[in-house]
Motif scaffolding. Structure first.
Motif, PDB file in Angstrom:
ATOM      1  N   PHE A  68     -35.361 -13.712  39.954  1.00  9.24           N
ATOM      2  CA  PHE A  68     -34.223 -14.563  39.601  1.00  9.24           C
ATOM      3  C   PHE A  68     -32.956 -13.731  39.553  1.00  9.24           C
ATOM      4  CE2 PHE A  68     -36.601 -18.022  36.940  1.00  9.24           C
ATOM      5  CZ  PHE A  68     -37.490 -18.193  37.982  1.00  9.24           C
ATOM      6  N   THR A  69     -31.832 -14.366  39.893  1.00  4.10           N
ATOM      7  CA  THR A  69     -30.529 -13.709  39.812  1.00  4.10           C
ATOM      8  C   THR A  69     -29.530 -14.648  39.157  1.00  4.10           C
ATOM      9  OG1 THR A  69     -30.967 -12.458  41.838  1.00  4.10           O
ATOM     10  CG2 THR A  69     -28.684 -12.591  41.096  1.00  4.10           C
ATOM     11  N   ILE A  70     -28.894 -14.174  38.105  1.00  7.19           N
ATOM     12  CA  ILE A  70     -27.839 -14.939  37.451  1.00  7.19           C
ATOM     13  C   ILE A  70     -26.497 -14.447  37.961  1.00  7.19           C
ATOM     14  CG2 ILE A  70     -27.742 -13.377  35.447  1.00  7.19           C
ATOM     15  CD1 ILE A  70     -27.159 -15.856  33.702  1.00  7.19           C
ATOM     16  N   SER A  71     -25.582 -15.390  38.174  1.00 12.36           N
ATOM     17  CA  SER A  71     -24.239 -15.037  38.635  1.00 12.36           C
ATOM     18  C   SER A  71     -23.266 -16.079  38.111  1.00 12.36           C
ATOM     19  CB  SER A  71     -24.185 -14.965  40.165  1.00 12.36           C
ATOM     20  OG  SER A  71     -24.488 -16.223  40.735  1.00 12.36           O
ATOM     21  N   ARG A  72     -21.993 -15.815  38.280  1.00 10.47           N
ATOM     22  CA  ARG A  72     -20.991 -16.769  37.807  1.00 10.47           C
ATOM     23  C   ARG A  72     -19.770 -16.730  38.702  1.00 10.47           C
ATOM     24  NH1 ARG A  72     -19.866 -15.360  31.867  1.00 10.47           N
ATOM     25  NH2 ARG A  72     -18.293 -17.010  32.049  1.00 10.47           N
ATOM     26  N   ASP A  73     -19.073 -17.845  38.728  1.00  7.65           N
ATOM     27  CA  ASP A  73     -17.801 -17.974  39.421  1.00  7.65           C
ATOM     28  C   ASP A  73     -16.813 -18.527  38.402  1.00  7.65           C
ATOM     29  OD1 ASP A  73     -15.604 -18.651  40.937  1.00  7.65           O
ATOM     30  OD2 ASP A  73     -16.773 -19.358  42.632  1.00  7.65           O
ATOM     31  N   ASN A  74     -16.005 -17.661  37.829  1.00  9.32           N
ATOM     32  CA  ASN A  74     -15.092 -18.096  36.768  1.00  9.32           C
ATOM     33  C   ASN A  74     -14.005 -19.020  37.300  1.00  9.32           C
ATOM     34  OD1 ASN A  74     -16.509 -16.782  34.762  1.00  9.32           O
ATOM     35  ND2 ASN A  74     -15.234 -14.945  34.825  1.00  9.32           N
ATOM     36  N   ALA A  75     -13.675 -18.904  38.563  1.00  3.80           N
ATOM     37  CA  ALA A  75     -12.679 -19.808  39.142  1.00  3.80           C
ATOM     38  C   ALA A  75     -13.193 -21.245  39.206  1.00  3.80           C
ATOM     39  CB  ALA A  75     -12.289 -19.333  40.528  1.00  3.80           C
ATOM     40  N   LYS A  76     -14.521 -21.376  39.273  1.00  3.69           N
ATOM     41  CA  LYS A  76     -15.137 -22.701  39.344  1.00  3.69           C
ATOM     42  C   LYS A  76     -15.776 -23.116  38.025  1.00  3.69           C
ATOM     43  CE  LYS A  76     -16.120 -22.498  44.303  1.00  3.69           C
ATOM     44  NZ  LYS A  76     -17.173 -22.584  45.356  1.00  3.69           N
ATOM     45  N   ASN A  77     -15.641 -22.291  36.994  1.00  3.51           N
ATOM     46  CA  ASN A  77     -16.255 -22.589  35.700  1.00  3.51           C
ATOM     47  C   ASN A  77     -17.752 -22.879  35.840  1.00  3.51           C
ATOM     48  OD1 ASN A  77     -13.758 -22.308  34.497  1.00  3.51           O
ATOM     49  ND2 ASN A  77     -13.839 -24.257  33.404  1.00  3.51           N
ATOM     50  N   THR A  78     -18.433 -22.080  36.622  1.00  2.00           N
ATOM     51  CA  THR A  78     -19.828 -22.349  36.932  1.00  2.00           C
ATOM     52  C   THR A  78     -20.659 -21.064  36.848  1.00  2.00           C
ATOM     53  OG1 THR A  78     -19.191 -24.162  38.400  1.00  2.00           O
ATOM     54  CG2 THR A  78     -21.422 -23.314  38.637  1.00  2.00           C
ATOM     55  N   VAL A  79     -21.836 -21.213  36.302  1.00  2.00           N
ATOM     56  CA  VAL A  79     -22.822 -20.133  36.299  1.00  2.00           C
ATOM     57  C   VAL A  79     -24.034 -20.610  37.092  1.00  2.00           C
ATOM     58  CG1 VAL A  79     -23.853 -20.858  34.095  1.00  2.00           C
ATOM     59  CG2 VAL A  79     -24.088 -18.490  34.862  1.00  2.00           C
ATOM     60  N   TYR A  80     -24.667 -19.687  37.782  1.00  2.00           N
ATOM     61  CA  TYR A  80     -25.777 -20.020  38.676  1.00  2.00           C
ATOM     62  C   TYR A  80     -27.043 -19.255  38.274  1.00  2.00           C
ATOM     63  CZ  TYR A  80     -21.813 -21.437  41.553  1.00  2.00           C
ATOM     64  OH  TYR A  80     -20.650 -22.013  42.013  1.00  2.00           O
ATOM     65  N   LEU A  81     -28.161 -19.817  38.669  1.00  2.00           N
ATOM     66  CA  LEU A  81     -29.432 -19.108  38.559  1.00  2.00           C
ATOM     67  C   LEU A  81     -30.165 -19.299  39.881  1.00  2.00           C
ATOM     68  CD1 LEU A  81     -31.219 -17.432  36.606  1.00  2.00           C
ATOM     69  CD2 LEU A  81     -32.451 -19.564  36.124  1.00  2.00           C
ATOM     70  N   GLN A  82     -30.183 -18.247  40.679  1.00  2.00           N
ATOM     71  CA  GLN A  82     -30.927 -18.260  41.933  1.00  2.00           C
ATOM     72  C   GLN A  82     -32.365 -17.868  41.624  1.00  2.00           C
ATOM     73  OE1 GLN A  82     -29.945 -19.071  45.175  1.00  2.00           O
ATOM     74  NE2 GLN A  82     -32.147 -18.879  45.612  1.00  2.00           N
ATOM     75  N   MET A  83     -33.292 -18.733  41.985  1.00  2.00           N
ATOM     76  CA  MET A  83     -34.700 -18.519  41.667  1.00  2.00           C
ATOM     77  C   MET A  83     -35.487 -18.426  42.971  1.00  2.00           C
ATOM     78  SD  MET A  83     -35.150 -21.108  38.431  1.00  2.00           S
ATOM     79  CE  MET A  83     -35.033 -22.576  39.455  1.00  2.00           C
ATOM     80  N   ASN A  84     -36.051 -17.281  43.222  1.00  2.00           N
ATOM     81  CA  ASN A  84     -36.846 -17.037  44.420  1.00  2.00           C
ATOM     82  C   ASN A  84     -38.297 -16.757  44.038  1.00  2.00           C
ATOM     83  OD1 ASN A  84     -34.465 -17.199  45.961  1.00  2.00           O
ATOM     84  ND2 ASN A  84     -34.106 -14.998  45.759  1.00  2.00           N
ATOM     85  N   SER A  85     -39.163 -16.850  45.023  1.00  2.00           N
ATOM     86  CA  SER A  85     -40.593 -16.573  44.815  1.00  2.00           C
ATOM     87  C   SER A  85     -41.125 -17.324  43.603  1.00  2.00           C
ATOM     88  CB  SER A  85     -40.822 -15.066  44.650  1.00  2.00           C
ATOM     89  OG  SER A  85     -40.362 -14.358  45.774  1.00  2.00           O
ATOM     90  N   LEU A  86     -40.817 -18.591  43.545  1.00  2.00           N
ATOM     91  CA  LEU A  86     -41.185 -19.380  42.375  1.00  2.00           C
ATOM     92  C   LEU A  86     -42.697 -19.502  42.231  1.00  2.00           C
ATOM     93  CD1 LEU A  86     -38.367 -22.018  42.602  1.00  2.00           C
ATOM     94  CD2 LEU A  86     -38.892 -20.661  40.571  1.00  2.00           C
ATOM     95  N   LYS A  87     -43.128 -19.547  40.973  1.00  2.00           N
ATOM     96  CA  LYS A  87     -44.536 -19.654  40.626  1.00  2.00           C
ATOM     97  C   LYS A  87     -44.760 -20.910  39.798  1.00  2.00           C
ATOM     98  CE  LYS A  87     -44.727 -14.603  40.136  1.00  2.00           C
ATOM     99  NZ  LYS A  87     -45.051 -13.491  39.213  1.00  2.00           N
TER     100      LYS A  87
END
Length: 129
Positions: A68-87
């Motif tokens: 998993f990778t957490i990231s954010r875009d403050n210009a868009k007021n958004t935080v993301y969670l990229q989830m790969n290889s899900l179980k």
């Protein structure tokens, strides 16, 4: 008052990927640390990931580290969670949360749910085997 709205959940096969988004209201989003938590059926809600206000520091639960990778875009007021290889064990309702007072700057408090001031309603992620 800050409102958080999660999206991006759904049904995916094991090994697949999803990207969750959390949109925040308010002009002070860029000053908040943000976290992702999850709650599986019959289990307590648990910490998944956290990102500091600038995006320069991230932390992960051992169970998702490297997937998993957490990231954010403050210009868009958004935080993301990229989830790969899900179980299948990743199946849960995923919540984003905002730490308005930056309490979670203290490493020992990163996973402490009481240090997060605002919570979204959650988005369901289901991983089939």
């Amino acid at each position: 008052q800050v409102q958080l709205v999660e999206s991006g959940g759904g049904l995916v096969q094991a090994g697949g990927s999803l990207r969750l988004s959390c949109a925040a209201s308010g002009r002070t989003f860029s000053s908040y640390a943000m976290g992702w938590f999850r709650q599986a059926p019959g289990k307590e809600r648990e910490f998944v990931a956290r990102i500091n206000w600038s995006g320069g520091s991230t932390s992960y639960a051992d169970s998702v580290k490297g997937r998993f990778t957490i990231s954010r875009d403050n210009a868009k007021n958004t935080v993301y969670l990229q989830m790969n290889s899900l179980k299948p064990e990743d199946t849960a309702v995923y919540y984003c949360a905002a730490d308005a007072a930056r309490r979670t700057m203290v490493p020992g408090r990163i996973k402490n749910q009481r240090d997060y001031d605002y919570w979204g309603q959650g988005t369901q992620v289901t991983v089939s085997s």
